[in-house]
Design an enzyme around this catalytic site. Structure first.
Site, mmCIF file in Angstrom:
data_model
loop_
_atom_site.group_PDB
_atom_site.id
_atom_site.type_symbol
_atom_site.label_atom_id
_atom_site.label_comp_id
_atom_site.label_asym_id
_atom_site.label_seq_id
_atom_site.Cartn_x
_atom_site.Cartn_y
_atom_site.Cartn_z
ATOM 1 N N CYS A 149 0.822 -1.226 0.000
ATOM 2 C CA CYS A 149 0.000 0.000 0.000
ATOM 3 C C CYS A 149 0.851 1.270 0.000
ATOM 4 O O CYS A 149 0.349 2.346 -0.310
ATOM 5 C CB CYS A 149 -0.943 0.006 1.190
ATOM 6 S SG CYS A 149 -2.107 -1.359 1.131
ATOM 7 N N HIS A 179 -3.863 7.259 1.493
ATOM 8 C CA HIS A 179 -4.105 5.910 0.968
ATOM 9 C C HIS A 179 -5.496 5.472 1.403
ATOM 10 O O HIS A 179 -5.916 5.718 2.543
ATOM 11 C CB HIS A 179 -3.035 4.958 1.523
ATOM 12 C CG HIS A 179 -3.346 3.520 1.323
ATOM 13 N ND1 HIS A 179 -3.659 2.995 0.090
ATOM 14 C CD2 HIS A 179 -3.420 2.486 2.207
ATOM 15 C CE1 HIS A 179 -3.902 1.706 0.223
ATOM 16 N NE2 HIS A 179 -3.766 1.367 1.496
ATOM 17 N N ASN A 186 -10.046 -0.794 -1.486
ATOM 18 C CA ASN A 186 -8.599 -0.600 -1.359
ATOM 19 C C ASN A 186 -7.923 -1.148 -2.616
ATOM 20 O O ASN A 186 -7.910 -2.357 -2.838
ATOM 21 C CB ASN A 186 -8.099 -1.324 -0.105
ATOM 22 C CG ASN A 186 -6.614 -1.126 0.150
ATOM 23 O OD1 ASN A 186 -5.894 -0.597 -0.688
ATOM 24 N ND2 ASN A 186 -6.152 -1.565 1.308
HETATM 25 O O1 UT7 Z 1 -3.535 -1.218 3.676
HETATM 26 C C1 UT7 Z 1 -3.743 -1.998 4.799
HETATM 27 C C2 UT7 Z 1 -4.943 -2.852 4.533
HETATM 28 N N1 UT7 Z 1 -5.655 -3.316 5.675
HETATM 29 C C3 UT7 Z 1 -6.316 -2.525 6.552
HETATM 30 O O2 UT7 Z 1 -6.281 -1.325 6.524
HETATM 31 C C4 UT7 Z 1 -7.151 -3.247 7.555
HETATM 32 C C5 UT7 Z 1 -7.251 -2.519 8.872
HETATM 33 N N2 UT7 Z 1 -8.210 -3.220 9.728
HETATM 34 C C6 UT7 Z 1 -9.533 -3.067 9.542
HETATM 35 O O3 UT7 Z 1 -9.955 -2.298 8.694
HETATM 36 C C7 UT7 Z 1 -10.466 -3.870 10.414
HETATM 37 O O4 UT7 Z 1 -9.720 -4.647 11.325
HETATM 38 C C8 UT7 Z 1 -11.411 -4.790 9.579
HETATM 39 C C9 UT7 Z 1 -12.436 -3.939 8.855
HETATM 40 C C10 UT7 Z 1 -10.613 -5.600 8.565
HETATM 41 C C11 UT7 Z 1 -12.129 -5.767 10.489
HETATM 42 O O5 UT7 Z 1 -12.838 -5.052 11.502
HETATM 43 P P1 UT7 Z 1 -12.782 -5.535 13.024
HETATM 44 O O6 UT7 Z 1 -13.688 -4.675 13.783
HETATM 45 O O7 UT7 Z 1 -11.340 -5.561 13.415
HETATM 46 O O8 UT7 Z 1 -13.420 -6.972 12.933
HETATM 47 P P2 UT7 Z 1 -12.823 -8.379 13.351
HETATM 48 O O9 UT7 Z 1 -11.827 -8.837 12.354
HETATM 49 O O10 UT7 Z 1 -12.408 -8.364 14.788
HETATM 50 O O11 UT7 Z 1 -14.096 -9.266 13.227
HETATM 51 C C12 UT7 Z 1 -15.239 -9.064 14.049
HETATM 52 C C13 UT7 Z 1 -16.284 -10.050 13.579
HETATM 53 C C14 UT7 Z 1 -15.786 -11.486 13.504
HETATM 54 O O12 UT7 Z 1 -16.853 -12.339 13.881
HETATM 55 P P3 UT7 Z 1 -16.893 -12.983 15.362
HETATM 56 O O13 UT7 Z 1 -15.642 -13.786 15.488
HETATM 57 O O14 UT7 Z 1 -16.968 -11.827 16.296
HETATM 58 O O15 UT7 Z 1 -18.150 -13.804 15.309
HETATM 59 C C15 UT7 Z 1 -15.489 -11.683 12.066
HETATM 60 O O16 UT7 Z 1 -15.581 -13.026 11.657
HETATM 61 O O17 UT7 Z 1 -16.711 -9.714 12.261
HETATM 62 C C16 UT7 Z 1 -16.580 -10.871 11.423
HETATM 63 N N3 UT7 Z 1 -16.259 -10.431 10.067
HETATM 64 C C17 UT7 Z 1 -17.199 -10.119 9.169
HETATM 65 N N4 UT7 Z 1 -18.531 -10.099 9.236
HETATM 66 C C18 UT7 Z 1 -19.215 -9.707 8.138
HETATM 67 C C19 UT7 Z 1 -15.031 -10.262 9.505
HETATM 68 N N5 UT7 Z 1 -15.178 -9.839 8.240
HETATM 69 C C20 UT7 Z 1 -16.509 -9.736 8.012
HETATM 70 C C21 UT7 Z 1 -17.262 -9.337 6.886
HETATM 71 N N6 UT7 Z 1 -18.616 -9.347 6.997
HETATM 72 N N7 UT7 Z 1 -16.700 -8.944 5.730
#
Ligand code: UT7
Length: 343
Positions: free
Chosen positions: A121, A270, A300
């Site tokens: 990125c 970004h 992204n």
């Molecule tokens: O250039 C760098 C690129 N990457 C980034 O910038 C990513 C930075 N991080 C983020 O943007 C966030 O961490 C995410 C948006 C990726 C994820 O958000 P989060 O609040 O950290 O969610 P999480 O990964 O802790 O997941 C929470 C819940 C989980 O379910 P359980 O275990 O609580 O039942 C995940 O399985 O949300 C679930 N989950 C989803 N649900 C619906 C994860 N992805 C999804 C999805 N749709 N797409």
């Protein structure tokens, strides 16, 4: 002293729109529009059709940037191509673009050198640092810098992969970095990396420590486990480090230039997550109208986000000659960077 300025911007995104609902209905991901919008700001992204490569996406973006700079491919002294999704493992995507842009269908074949940049990125800003240095040193007068990605080919479009798959889209952006005697252009670039976090966001499709590097079955076919095939990410660790590093590099850039955040006319971040950028903007006290984004439409696109946004802002009249522009990025590696440009 010769300065390096951005003489042209260009972009290209593939026509197929994939909304958050499409991820659910077309690909079967267990997700919702609400979940994705709330956490990331993304509403839709573009996916290239099968058969399209990253250098294919880069070609119209490059032509667009060259046309706006008033240049021909034969005027280029160098191509720098930033991508994490090159057409093949090797050679890099730069030579494929060079072939399409400078060698095929032309009476003026131009064997311009082509350099590939990784850095995910932050690839565009690492590339901008290289292009600026090439121009300022006098080695080059015009450098084509491209950031392009075809993520759709390498996303686990199933519920297992939803955390990563819902974030990324395809697209290409390009700029021409040119020499000028005028007092304008790239004032400074500031880059950093922290390899202690190299595994936090990674796609390890092969492992060069293994013999052979991809496990083979008895018939000689390579077999790749899902956790090696697809990118793996600890999203919370990425989020926290992104905020800290982006704030840090903005302060470093402003301090080095003897300016404050209030002196910047346009902030081009970004586009990884609107919430990350909003948090950084809030901490810096940036007014809404100086803070542009398009993540809602493209997701992204990694190395392509900043040049696509620059090109769109120029076409919309939001980016004008004389403005002081800050570009900021963070990504896998971890790597981060900022650049201050007098447009
Ligand atoms: O250039 C760098 C690129 N990457 C980034 O910038 C990513 C930075 N991080 C983020 O943007 C966030 O961490 C995410 C948006 C990726 C994820 O958000 P989060 O609040 O950290 O969610 P999480 O990964 O802790 O997941 C929470 C819940 C989980 O379910 P359980 O275990 O609580 O039942 C995940 O399985 O949300 C679930 N989950 C989803 N649900 C619906 C994860 N992805 C999804 C999805 N749709 N797409």
């Amino acid at each position: 002293m010769v300065q390096a300025y951005i003489s042209g911007t260009g972009f290209h995104v593939p026509p197929t729109r994939v909304t958050n609902d499409d991820l659910r209905t077309r690909y079967g991901l267990e997700t919702t529009d609400e979940w994705i919008v709330q956490r990331t700001g993304i509403r839709e992204r573009r996916f290239a059709e099968p058969g399209v490569t990253t250098s294919d996406l880069a070609l119209p973006a490059a032509r667009d940037a060259l046309a706006r700079a008033g240049l021909k491919p034969s005027d280029l002294d160098m191509i720098i191509f930033a991508t994490l999704s090159p057409d093949h493992c090797f050679p890099g995507a730069g030579v494929y673009l060079q072939r399409k842009l400078c060698l095929e269908g032309t009476d003026e074949p131009h064997f311009v050198p082509a350099l590939d940049v990784r850095n995910q990125c932050t690839g565009f800003l690492y590339g901008l640092g290289c292009a600026t240095s090439m121009v300022r040193s006098g080695a080059c007068r015009h450098v084509l810098l491209v950031g392009a990605e075809t993520h759709s080919a390498a996303l686990d479009l199933s519920s297992r992969g939803r955390q990563v798959a819902s974030l990324f889209g395809d697209g290409a952006g390009a700029v021409v970095v040119s020499a000028t005697e005028e007092d304008r252009g790239v004032r400074g670039w500031y880059l950093g990396a922290d390899g202690r976090h190299a595994d936090v966001l990674a796609q390890k499709i092969w492992d060069i420590s293994k013999r052979p590097f991809i496990p083979q079955d008895a018939d000689g076919w390579g077999r790749v486990a899902p956790e090696m095939m697809w990118a793996q990410m600890d999203g919370k660790v990425v989020f926290k480090n992104a905020v800290e590093r982006m704030l840090g590099v903005v302060m470093q850039a402003c301090w080095s230039q003897g300016i404050g955040p209030a002196d910047i006319d346009l902030w081009v971040f970004h586009q990884a997550n609107l919430r990350i950028n909003q948090y950084v903007a809030q901490q810096l006290g940036l007014p809404e109208e100086k803070f542009v984004h398009n993540i809602e439409r493209y997701g992204n696109t990694t190395a392509a986000t900043i040049p696509i946004l620059l090109a769109e802002c120029e076409r919309d009249g939001k980016l004008k000659r004389g403005m002081k522009v800050a570009m900021v990025a963070f990504g896998s590696g971890f790597t981060w960077g900022a650049a201050i440009v007098d447009w």
